[in-house]
Design an enzyme around this catalytic site. Structure first.
Site, mmCIF file in Angstrom:
data_model
loop_
_atom_site.group_PDB
_atom_site.id
_atom_site.type_symbol
_atom_site.label_atom_id
_atom_site.label_comp_id
_atom_site.label_asym_id
_atom_site.label_seq_id
_atom_site.Cartn_x
_atom_site.Cartn_y
_atom_site.Cartn_z
ATOM 1 N N GLU A 223 0.826 -1.211 0.000
ATOM 2 C CA GLU A 223 0.000 0.000 0.000
ATOM 3 C C GLU A 223 0.863 1.265 0.000
ATOM 4 O OE1 GLU A 223 -2.823 -0.666 3.237
ATOM 5 O OE2 GLU A 223 -4.037 -1.927 1.924
ATOM 6 N N ASP A 302 -8.220 -9.166 4.329
ATOM 7 C CA ASP A 302 -8.046 -7.992 5.188
ATOM 8 C C ASP A 302 -9.153 -7.873 6.225
ATOM 9 O OD1 ASP A 302 -6.989 -5.710 6.221
ATOM 10 O OD2 ASP A 302 -7.600 -4.395 4.583
ATOM 11 N N GLU A 330 -12.564 -2.000 12.090
ATOM 12 C CA GLU A 330 -12.589 -1.314 10.793
ATOM 13 C C GLU A 330 -13.758 -1.757 9.911
ATOM 14 O OE1 GLU A 330 -8.962 -1.651 8.552
ATOM 15 O OE2 GLU A 330 -9.840 -0.700 6.788
#
Ligand code: GCV
Length: 608
Positions: A223, A302, A330
């Site tokens: 990322e 993820d 998240e």
């Protein structure tokens, strides 16, 4: 307010120090303890000071849970050597994926904190066995790169001293390109002599300030973070140069395996993101230095609601591994929606890596570290939603004992927090126990994941990531849904042990919650109970929203039984959760009804 409030009970109670007799027993491993009652005293035996502290916390908790002190007889040895939190805190005070206010440690590019609060935090973490913490985000930005310089280290050393009182050791997240970005060298090539010397000098400087630093944490080639691949070097080349620098001080390199192509083309059906970590790291098994721990996310994508285990966890045989879990919510409701992470963690830990072994059975062997991405911030109740404290507590408990039951942990947390004899403890534990099933029901169906709003990841957006570069596709069509990751499809199953792979290969033996993760199926496919897939989607989405409505009823009945402020904080969040669940329900049901033309057998309201 701070200390009296029920928000703090788990912490507040551990503040009430009890006196126990302590004895040394050199035969006990580090951090372990034995608690014995009887003879008019409770005695804690340990071989080290940390073990004595953990024993005192555990004895205090047992007594508060109603165990008669005279009957105490517990020996406990942690399964993982390192039980570590990772904060994703930025030095401007923001927290990446943080839902509990701002950073406890940073503001305006400086270390900035309330020392008393940090001491509370250190004690809170120690009370559940956590012994390491990284304060800064793995995504290195701006001044956080300079935490390893003389400019920032004196203050970091002061923070380390507070944590040290509770046997919690600091870790620093470092930029792989630091030789360039901090040191001013022309390269960060790990095989370059100047770079090797720079890391050695840096380690010497850092350990001069913080002699018990646990080590460095690195997110490389991921990322947009720099890494060895960009320089034509392997992940092992990169990790080993840092390991060489830390070795003289007993330091460890925590090297993350979250390496994948985040610039994929959605038209490409061959590249499959969950295969990436294994593809990058498995060929390097056995080439990492002894003081490198490969930090592997629990699932191969993820932190979605349902994922299989990362195949890398079981496949690596000659490399130390750390299991990375996400405590912060998240993708799981952002501390607005109720979601007890202990339940999916228990499911993961009891999942098989082979016919004869579960993930929890790799502890003490290949897995010696457990990492949790912290959910704490400077909100007065630490976690935004006070009930999300249960997730931090559960992280510590499972890192210490990965075979512990999620139900026991959540009931203990509830009783320790709200009082052993409180009328509230049991209903709250029950809500937590139901919370993940309820959330999963109104979320993306059967392991497909990623139907969230891009960017911030709260709320439904079915096609939000469907045509993006992130490699996260559901490929819903009018006749079928899901991704074929079997040997007939992308071949992910081949990365698993053959016995595990065989379960995933066949839609009839694949765990139902992973069906659309591994298989592309027609909407008429009948699930184990005989219900067609499309009907399952409708049923679960109606049930999920109804489940939230029931939480609200339960919570209303608890008014007056928990502190008012805590009650209204949770009530306000449950109302937002209901809005969220209704939105998920209606958008998912409408989307699939429109796509398939198949009506709900039960004739409920779907918006066409
Ligand atoms: C710290 C996900 C999150 C990112 C996070 C990343 C990681 O992609 O959305 O915020 O970055 O995981 O684990 O490195």
């Amino acid at each position: 307010m701070k200390k009296e409030s029920g928000y703090y009970a788990w912490l507040g109670e551990v503040r009430q120090k009890r006196e126990f007799a302590r004895v040394t027993d050199a035969s006990l491993p580090p951090d372990a303890y034995r608690i014995t009652g009887g003879g008019g005293a409770v005695t804690i035996a340990s071989s080290d000071a940390a073990g004595a502290m953990y024993g005192e916390f555990a004895a205090g908790a047992q007594i508060r849970l109603g165990v008669e002190p005279a009957t105490l007889d517990v020996t406990s040895v942690p399964a993982a050597k390192y039980r570590v939190l990772n904060h994703w805190d930025n030095m401007d005070g923001t927290v990446e994926r943080g839902y509990a206010g701002r950073s406890l440690f940073f503001r305006n590019s400086e270390l900035c904190y309330d020392a008393e609060r940090i001491e509370d935090y250190a004690r809170l973490l120690a009370s559940v066995g956590i012994n390491g913490i990284c304060l800064n985000n793995v995504n290195l930005r701006d001044d956080s790169r300079r935490l390893i310089t003389d400019e920032k280290l004196p203050q970091l050393a002061e923070l380390a001293a507070i944590f040290r009182k509770y046997h919690v050791r600091l870790i620093i997240a470092v930029d792989f390109a630091a030789p360039k970005t901090v040191g001013g060298l022309s390269t960060s090539d790990p095989l370059d002599g100047g770079v090797i010397a720079w890391w050695r000098d840096t380690a010497a400087r850092v350990y001069g300030y913080i002699p018990d630093l646990l080590g460095f944490l690195v997110k490389a080639d991921s990322e947009f973070q720099s890494g060895p691949a960009a320089l034509g070097r392997t992940q092992a080349d990169g990790a080993n140069v840092l390991a060489g620098a830390l070795a003289p001080y007993g330091g460890t390199v925590f090297w993350r395996c979250f390496v994948y192509n985040c610039l994929q083309d959605w038209r490409d059906t061959v590249t499959d993101r969950p295969k990436a970590a294994y593809d990058h790291f498995f060929p390097l098994d056995g080439t990492f230095a002894d003081n490198v721990v490969l930090q592997v996310k629990v699932g191969p994508v993820d932190f979605q609601v349902y994922e299989p285990l990362s195949p890398l966890l079981g496949a690596l045989k000659n490399t130390r591994r750390g299991l990375e879990l996400q405590v912060t919510q998240e993708y799981t409701g952002q501390q607005i929606d109720l979601y007890a992470t202990a339940i999916p963690w228990e499911r993961a830990l009891s999942s098989h890596v082979s016919e004869t072994r579960t993930l929890s059975e790799l502890f003490g062997g290949g897995i010696d570290t457990v990492v949790g991405v912290s959910n704490a911030g400077d909100d007065e109740n630490w976690t935004g939603n006070p009930l999300a404290q249960a997730n931090l507590y559960a992280f510590g408990r499972l890192a210490w004992n990965p075979r512990a039951s999620a139900g026991d942990i959540l009931r203990d947390w509830s009783r320790l927090t709200f009082g052993n004899a409180s009328d509230a403890a049991e209903p709250i534990a029950d809500m937590l126990l139901q919370s993940t099933d309820v959330y999963a029901k109104y979320n993306a169906p059967l392991g497909i994941g990623w139907m969230v709003t891009p960017g911030h990841h709260y709320g439904v957006n079915i096609d939000g990531y469907e045509f993006s570069k992130w490699g996260t596709y559901h490929r819903a069509a009018h006749d079928a849904l899901g991704v074929d990751r079997t040997s007939r499809g992308t071949g992910l199953t081949a990365q698993y042990d053959p016995w595990v792979a065989a379960q995933f290969e066949d839609a009839r033996t694949c765990p139902e919650e992973l069906l659309l993760f591994f298989h592309r199926l027609p909407y008429t496919f009948r699930l184990k109970g005989g219900v067609p897939l499309i009907q399952h989607i409708y049923d679960t989405h109606f049930d999920g929203a109804d489940g939230v409505a029931r939480f609200i009823e339960t919570w209303d009945a608890l008014r007056g039984k928990v502190p008012d402020e805590l009650h209204s904080c949770v009530a306000e969040r449950l109302n937002r959760q209901l809005e969220n669940a209704v939105e998920w329900r209606d958008i998912v049901n409408t989307y699939f009804h429109r796509l398939t033309g198949i009506p709900d057998e039960k004739g409920r309201q779907i918006w066409l």
